[in-house]
Design a protein around this motif. Sequence first.
Motif, PDB file in Angstrom:
ATOM      1  N   ARG A  19      68.664   4.477  46.756  1.00  0.00           N
ATOM      2  CA  ARG A  19      67.203   4.438  46.789  1.00  0.00           C
ATOM      3  C   ARG A  19      66.627   5.638  47.543  1.00  0.00           C
ATOM      4  O   ARG A  19      65.456   5.979  47.390  1.00  0.00           O
ATOM      5  CB  ARG A  19      66.710   3.156  47.468  1.00  0.00           C
ATOM      6  N   ARG A  27      62.292   7.424  55.202  1.00  0.00           N
ATOM      7  CA  ARG A  27      61.983   6.177  54.486  1.00  0.00           C
ATOM      8  C   ARG A  27      63.136   5.186  54.579  1.00  0.00           C
ATOM      9  O   ARG A  27      62.917   3.972  54.668  1.00  0.00           O
ATOM     10  CB  ARG A  27      61.646   6.469  53.021  1.00  0.00           C
ATOM     11  N   ASN A  28      64.369   5.685  54.558  1.00  0.00           N
ATOM     12  CA  ASN A  28      65.543   4.836  54.690  1.00  0.00           C
ATOM     13  C   ASN A  28      65.522   4.143  56.058  1.00  0.00           C
ATOM     14  O   ASN A  28      65.754   2.935  56.155  1.00  0.00           O
ATOM     15  CB  ASN A  28      66.807   5.671  54.518  1.00  0.00           C
ATOM     16  N   TYR A  30      62.894   3.545  58.019  1.00  0.00           N
ATOM     17  CA  TYR A  30      61.788   2.588  58.060  1.00  0.00           C
ATOM     18  C   TYR A  30      62.089   1.339  57.233  1.00  0.00           C
ATOM     19  O   TYR A  30      61.849   0.215  57.675  1.00  0.00           O
ATOM     20  CB  TYR A  30      60.511   3.272  57.554  1.00  0.00           C
ATOM     21  N   GLN A  31      62.653   1.514  56.049  1.00  0.00           N
ATOM     22  CA  GLN A  31      62.950   0.374  55.178  1.00  0.00           C
ATOM     23  C   GLN A  31      63.990  -0.548  55.809  1.00  0.00           C
ATOM     24  O   GLN A  31      63.866  -1.768  55.745  1.00  0.00           O
ATOM     25  CB  GLN A  31      63.436   0.850  53.806  1.00  0.00           C
ATOM     26  N   ASN A  32      65.005   0.020  56.439  1.00  0.00           N
ATOM     27  CA  ASN A  32      66.018  -0.814  57.079  1.00  0.00           C
ATOM     28  C   ASN A  32      65.470  -1.516  58.315  1.00  0.00           C
ATOM     29  O   ASN A  32      65.865  -2.642  58.620  1.00  0.00           O
ATOM     30  CB  ASN A  32      67.264   0.009  57.411  1.00  0.00           C
ATOM     31  N   ASP A  35      63.585  -4.373  56.759  1.00  0.00           N
ATOM     32  CA  ASP A  35      64.536  -5.345  56.215  1.00  0.00           C
ATOM     33  C   ASP A  35      65.179  -6.169  57.326  1.00  0.00           C
ATOM     34  O   ASP A  35      65.372  -7.375  57.179  1.00  0.00           O
ATOM     35  CB  ASP A  35      65.618  -4.649  55.386  1.00  0.00           C
ATOM     36  N   TYR A  60      69.548   0.958  60.769  1.00  0.00           N
ATOM     37  CA  TYR A  60      68.356   1.591  61.332  1.00  0.00           C
ATOM     38  C   TYR A  60      68.617   2.168  62.708  1.00  0.00           C
ATOM     39  O   TYR A  60      68.039   3.184  63.085  1.00  0.00           O
ATOM     40  CB  TYR A  60      67.112   0.694  61.267  1.00  0.00           C
ATOM     41  N   GLY A  83      53.426  -2.310  58.984  1.00  0.00           N
ATOM     42  CA  GLY A  83      54.283  -2.790  57.896  1.00  0.00           C
ATOM     43  C   GLY A  83      54.137  -4.294  57.691  1.00  0.00           C
ATOM     44  O   GLY A  83      53.663  -5.033  58.559  1.00  0.00           O
TER      45      GLY A  83
END
Length: 85
Positions: A19, A27-28, A30-32, A35, A60, A83
Amino acid sequence: MVDKKPSKGPWPTPPFDPRFPNQNQTRNCYQNFLDYHRCMKKMNRRGKSAQPCEYFFHVYHSLCPISWVERWTEQIKSGTFPGKI
């Protein structure tokens, strides 16, 4: 949601995530982070072990600068985190 220290053990560099194919891993990170907190919220609500969430935690913590994590954690505590958790 209390942030904890990473557990002891051999945690290698996070694996490639298709992704986020680019060199910039913001972004990786932040997304983790999202999650992990979503996972913790869901597991706590169900009364289940949060062990499956540890993957996101380690990813993260490996990718994100500590200052970002501290700022986001403070924002979550104060209710100003942008978020959706």
